[in-house]
Every structure is written in structure tokens, then in C-alpha cells.
Design an enzyme around this catalytic site. Sequence first.
Site, PDB file in Angstrom:
ATOM      1  N   LYS A  86     -41.914 -11.157  -8.555  1.00 15.12           N
ATOM      2  CA  LYS A  86     -41.715 -12.864  -8.537  1.00 15.12           C
ATOM      3  C   LYS A  86     -40.141 -13.005  -8.654  1.00 15.12           C
ATOM      4  CE  LYS A  86     -45.965 -14.921  -8.103  1.00 15.12           C
ATOM      5  NZ  LYS A  86     -46.503 -15.881  -8.498  1.00 15.12           N
TER       6      LYS A  86
HETATM    7  C1  E4P Z   1     -48.310 -18.230  -7.072  1.00 17.36           C
HETATM    8  O1  E4P Z   1     -47.707 -17.871  -7.101  1.00 17.36           O
HETATM    9  C2  E4P Z   1     -48.347 -19.245  -8.823  1.00 17.36           C
HETATM   10  O2  E4P Z   1     -48.951 -17.462  -9.209  1.00 17.36           O
HETATM   11  C3  E4P Z   1     -49.687 -19.616  -8.668  1.00 17.36           C
HETATM   12  O3  E4P Z   1     -51.096 -19.842  -7.837  1.00 17.36           O
HETATM   13  C4  E4P Z   1     -49.748 -21.297  -9.220  1.00 17.36           C
HETATM   14  O4  E4P Z   1     -51.022 -21.859  -8.919  1.00 17.36           O
HETATM   15  P1  E4P Z   1     -51.142 -23.186 -10.077  1.00 17.36           P
HETATM   16  O5  E4P Z   1     -50.889 -24.360  -8.883  1.00 17.36           O
HETATM   17  O6  E4P Z   1     -52.792 -23.584  -9.947  1.00 17.36           O
HETATM   18  O7  E4P Z   1     -50.704 -22.668 -10.862  1.00 17.36           O
END
Ligand code: E4P
Length: 224
Positions: A86
Site C-alpha cells: 500500500k
Molecule cells: C485503508 O486503506 C485504510 O487502511 C482504512 O480503511 C482507513 O479506515 P479508517 O478511516 O476507519 O481509519
Amino acid sequence: MLYFLDTANVEDIRHCNEFYPLSGVTTNPSIIAREKKDFWTLIREIREIIGPNKLLFAQTVQSKAEKMVEEAKLLNERSGGEFCIKIPISEEGLKAASILKKQGIHVLMTAIFTPAQALIAAKSGADYVAPYVNRLDNIIADGTNVVAEIVKQFETYPLPCQVLAASFQTAEQVHKCAAAGCHGVTVSADILKAVINYPMTDSAVLHFDADWKSVYGDKTILDF
Ligand code: E4P
């Protein structure tokens, strides 16, 4: 439709991997830090639960493209199975994505908040983009509509990039993203449970049980 579990909590992963049709697990630096464990130990524990064939996502903590590529390669080698790096969208991130694409390492471009960001990420070679639905909803920017626009864009400009919607607070958001045709969602264990929870289902099952017991008592089909 792909379902990923957005956590590094091994109890939640063990539970959801047993009961739900998970395609893998997604993490980010906040999710990893929450567990307060040695990084590689945690990655190994997650891999042991999901096995080598399900996708494991971990996020780079570097800000320069060359270092992002280095981390991605290390993670890809040591993650013990199917892996996707990522990378938050930025100029350096786009550069890293196009290098990694050529080296055959899967990339998810994360922290996506607009269709324009998603399109350029896909064009740079990202295999997935992760729009943050609930964080958009929190600023009244209609997260599920952003997902729908990204899906439409990827149909208009056919690019081999999947929309993996992220950041959910409600089952309704998940449903709307599925209706918009997103390729997958990454959700917490609580949201996954909320997706299948419905009070009328519980009452229907109670009714079946009562009707059966009224005639056959405690016998099950295996007792006939
Ligand atoms: C996605 O890439 C993120 O890790 C995650 O879904 C963010 O979620 P949040 O807004 O609940 O922290």
C-alpha cells in the site's frame, strides 16, 4: 466482490477467516501500531492464519520512491505469500508504483479521496485504489458517490485497476459501494458482522426452531 478484513488483530482475523469469505487482510501503519507487537512477528502471525494464497496488504512508511520500492520488495519477499504494497498517493508514490509495476509487485494506492487521484494512480500502474468512504462522509463529501465515480471512470478508460473501497463505519456504506459496482471492500470485523445482521432473520430462525421442536422435540435430522 472481494471482502478484506482491515485489521492486524489476530483474534479478529482468526474469527473472520473461519466464518467469512475473506480474500485477505489489509493493514496500515495505524492498524499495525495499535497491536503494539514486533512488526515481523505480527506479519508472520497474520500469514499463518490466512495461509499463503490470500492477499496480505502492508503499507510503506517511506516518503521517497526508491525507499518505498525497497520496503515493498522486502515485504514481498518476507510476507510468506500473496502480497500487495500500500502506497499513499503522492508524486513519489506514483513513481514507486510505476517502478513496482515493472517488477511485478502488486500495488494498492491508498488515501484516495477524489476520482482524479484514482485515475492517475491507475494510469501509473496501481492494481488497486482505496477511496476512504467514511472519512469523505465525515466531511459531507459523499464517499459512496466518489466510489461510484471512480468505478465509472475505470469503465470509461479501461484500466486494469480495481476499486477497493476502504474506511467504513456502517453496513449501509458497504451496501452502497457494492451497488456502485466497486470490486471489493476492506472492513473491520464489526462491520462484517453488521453486514449479515438482520433482526427479521433472527426471528425467522426462532420460528423454524419452535415449529420443529413442537413436533420432533430435541431430535435433529441426524437422529432419524
Ligand atoms: C485503508 O486503506 C485504510 O487502511 C482504512 O480503511 C482507513 O479506515 P479508517 O478511516 O476507519 O481509519
